[in-house]
Write a protein that holds these residues in place. Sequence first.
Motif, PDB file in Angstrom:
ATOM      1  N   TYR A  90      30.059  29.672  42.689  1.00  0.00           N
ATOM      2  CA  TYR A  90      29.102  30.619  41.623  1.00  0.00           C
ATOM      3  C   TYR A  90      29.503  31.817  42.118  1.00  0.00           C
ATOM      4  N   VAL A  91      29.693  32.651  41.213  1.00  0.00           N
ATOM      5  CA  VAL A  91      30.047  34.269  41.144  1.00  0.00           C
ATOM      6  C   VAL A  91      29.437  35.064  40.078  1.00  0.00           C
ATOM      7  N   GLU A  92      28.446  36.204  40.507  1.00  0.00           N
ATOM      8  CA  GLU A  92      27.944  36.958  39.374  1.00  0.00           C
ATOM      9  C   GLU A  92      28.445  38.289  39.818  1.00  0.00           C
ATOM     10  N   LYS A  93      28.918  38.955  38.879  1.00  0.00           N
ATOM     11  CA  LYS A  93      29.131  40.377  38.768  1.00  0.00           C
ATOM     12  C   LYS A  93      30.114  40.638  40.014  1.00  0.00           C
ATOM     13  N   GLY A  94      30.965  39.652  40.343  1.00  0.00           N
ATOM     14  CA  GLY A  94      32.086  39.843  41.312  1.00  0.00           C
ATOM     15  C   GLY A  94      31.649  39.180  42.810  1.00  0.00           C
TER      16      GLY A  94
END
Length: 244
Positions: A90-94
């Motif tokens: 999981y990745v969010e905003k890099g």
Amino acid sequence: MRWLFALFMMASPAAALDCGSVEHGGHDYTVCRFDASKADLRLFLNDPGSGKPLGSFRNVENLLADEGLRLEFAMNAGMYHQDRSPVGHYVEKGDEARGVITSDGPGNFGLLPNGVFCIGDGWADVVETRRFQADPPACIYATQSGPMLVIDGELHPKFLEESDSTYIRNGVGVSGDGKTVWFAISEDAVNFHSFGSLFRDKLGTPQALYFDGNISRLYVPGLKRHDGGFPMGPIVGVVAPAGN
């Protein structure tokens, strides 16, 4: 695929998003299609203030409203643990919250091959997990789930046409050039073979990924649809300015 556009009943110029009903193989689906180069597509997991899981479309709505934005479309986007943390990458905003998991295991997530839905700058992709690990694309957002529904134009090899394992299911498929993304949710219980064939045969996506079943939920204000129910982990959404 010009024939497809006649099936859609709601269009939003702000997000280049089309949603509507699609019938395939005796089952009904709601499908949302958008242009990844125009839509503001994001993943949501935790409230940035409290650090607690957002868990619902309503909480994502409220978060965006504080920023002068609104939610045009959303659905649950990958499997999660009881505490709503992602099972896989999981990745969010890099920022990476969880690394890639390549091992097989129990349940649908471990039914290899599984994959990663990746959102980049003006494009999106669905990538089989081991390909992803070998050559990671530049994802601004990413969520891992499984199994893959379609791999290089073929259904997952373990899908059985006559399987009696049926649920409400949802997932995502992406065009070969990464510009067009389709999200789909079944309106009745379907097996993996039926759901995968929607993406392969009706939508024509060379790669498609299963998000989840049974807890599958959809939010599309333009269709007056706001599914409630189970608290969710990762959520994918299309965002637009509040005034549009």
